[in-house]
Design an enzyme around this catalytic site. Structure first.
Site, PDB file in Angstrom:
ATOM      1  N   LYS A 164      -4.192   4.490   6.970  1.00 15.27           N
ATOM      2  CA  LYS A 164      -4.074   5.810   6.338  1.00 15.27           C
ATOM      3  C   LYS A 164      -5.298   6.181   5.492  1.00 15.27           C
ATOM      4  O   LYS A 164      -5.658   7.344   5.409  1.00 15.27           O
ATOM      5  CB  LYS A 164      -2.831   5.864   5.456  1.00 15.27           C
ATOM      6  CG  LYS A 164      -1.518   5.768   6.219  1.00 15.27           C
ATOM      7  CD  LYS A 164      -0.375   5.940   5.240  1.00 15.27           C
ATOM      8  CE  LYS A 164       0.959   5.639   5.839  1.00 15.27           C
ATOM      9  NZ  LYS A 164       2.058   5.899   4.920  1.00 15.27           N
ATOM     10  N   ASP A 172       4.665  12.154   3.129  1.00 15.07           N
ATOM     11  CA  ASP A 172       5.745  11.385   2.478  1.00 15.07           C
ATOM     12  C   ASP A 172       6.311  12.163   1.290  1.00 15.07           C
ATOM     13  O   ASP A 172       7.522  12.312   1.132  1.00 15.07           O
ATOM     14  CB  ASP A 172       5.247  10.038   1.931  1.00 15.07           C
ATOM     15  CG  ASP A 172       4.459   9.217   2.919  1.00 15.07           C
ATOM     16  OD1 ASP A 172       3.463   9.758   3.460  1.00 15.07           O
ATOM     17  OD2 ASP A 172       4.804   8.047   3.144  1.00 15.07           O
TER      18      ASP A 172
END
Ligand code: NAD
Length: 287
Positions: free
Chosen positions: A73, A109
């Site tokens: 990420k 998220d």
């Protein structure tokens, strides 16, 4: 399959390692078929070292979008062309979207977490929030809550390797979201934690405690729960953690981690194809 895949089918994919367990290919491919969209979604096992090559492939194959998971990420955020505000602050992205050759990285998220709270009738704007944790999920939630107008965010974490990350988040949010007061304290400071929870509107657990195999553990003494405190957990396995069960017993509104996971999928699908994920249909199909 021969009816689904044609010479025009666009590719989307998940990159990271390991990816073999991921539910994303099943969910997105079901949804493309359901919505009659000509895309296919695969998972590619790629480590950090392979990400530059992966990005060449993303551009060469003109992939429409996809996801990045651990440990890719952070490197992905350096390889995209643009970043969403949250991804920029965090320095990581879990989604990319390709608009005419320009790759934009997003981190969803925190967006999924906030959207799930909203679906449960809870907004973060002007709220005082206590959040336990300073890892990936916690940081994404902290940044999104600050971007969405939270009044105060009190972070509590153990004095472990994640603590400096919380200090970095405090510094970054002081710069990017000056209207939100963000602090960090030692989770073992029980008096300070109790005082912060007594003042808070929303309490969030974003640590691994409560998750299997720590399902007997809760970081918050149940005497601190009161009816007007919203208690939420990012842990989705088990669906209801000990903290959630104890808060429910005390009469708090509770929100578990499953909805956050689902809403991330909803947010990602919207970014990929501009449509609402057929979540209920996928869930019915899985049973
Ligand atoms: P991470 O490894 O990045 O962070 C771990 C966190 O747990 C750190 O804050 C660390 O200090 C804390 N921690 C570890 N041991 C502890 C202990 N003994 N006592 C107190 N705190 C401790 O993990 P992550 O990826 O951020 O995941 C954190 C949680 O969020 C997990 O439970 C995961 O299941 C959940 N999560 C949920 C979703 C969702 O969609 N619902 C998405 C991502 C993560």
């Amino acid at each position: 399959m021969e009816k689904r895949i044609s010479g025009h089918t666009g590719l989307m994919a998940l990159f990271g390692t390991p990816v073999g367990h991921s539910g994303s290919p099943a969910m997105y491919n079901f949804s493309f078929q359901h919505d009659d969209l000509d895309y296919a979604y695969l998972a590619f096992d790629v480590d950090v070292d392979g990400m530059e090559e992966a990005f060449k492939a993303i551009r060469l194959l003109n992939m429409r979008g996809g996801n990045f998971t651990m440990p890719c990420k952070n490197i992905a955020a350096q390889l995209v062309d643009k970043l969403s505000p949250a991804a920029q602050i965090i320095g990581a992205c879990n989604v990319f979207v390709n608009e005419n050759g320009i790759l934009t990285g997003h981190i969803t998220d925190g967006v999924g977490f906030v959207k799930n709270l909203e679906l449960n009738g809870v907004t973060v704007t002007d709220k005082k929030i206590v959040i336990l944790g300073a890892g990936g999920a916690a940081t994404a939630i902290q940044v999104q809550c600050a971007l969405d107008g939270a009044k105060e965010i009190a972070i509590f974490n153990k004095m472990d390797e994640f603590y400096p990350r919380a200090e970095e988040t405090v510094a970054k949010l002081a710069k990017h979201c000056p209207d939100c007061t963000v602090t960090v304290d030692d989770l073992d400071n029980a008096a300070k934690l109790a005082a912060a929870i007594a003042e808070a509107d929303i309490l969030i657990n974003a640590t691994i405690m409560g998750m299997k195999p720590y399902e007997d553990v809760t970081l918050v003494d149940k005497s601190l729960f009161r009816k007007d405190l919203v208690v939420t957990d990012t842990v989705y396995n088990p669906k209801e953690t000990r903290m959630i069960l104890e808060a429910k017993e005390a009469g708090c509104q509770v929100v578990g981690g499953v909805g956050m996971l689902e809403q991330q999928g909803v947010v990602n699908y919207e970014l990929f194809v501009g449509k609402e994920l057929p979540l209920a249909e996928f869930q019915a199909f899985q049973v």
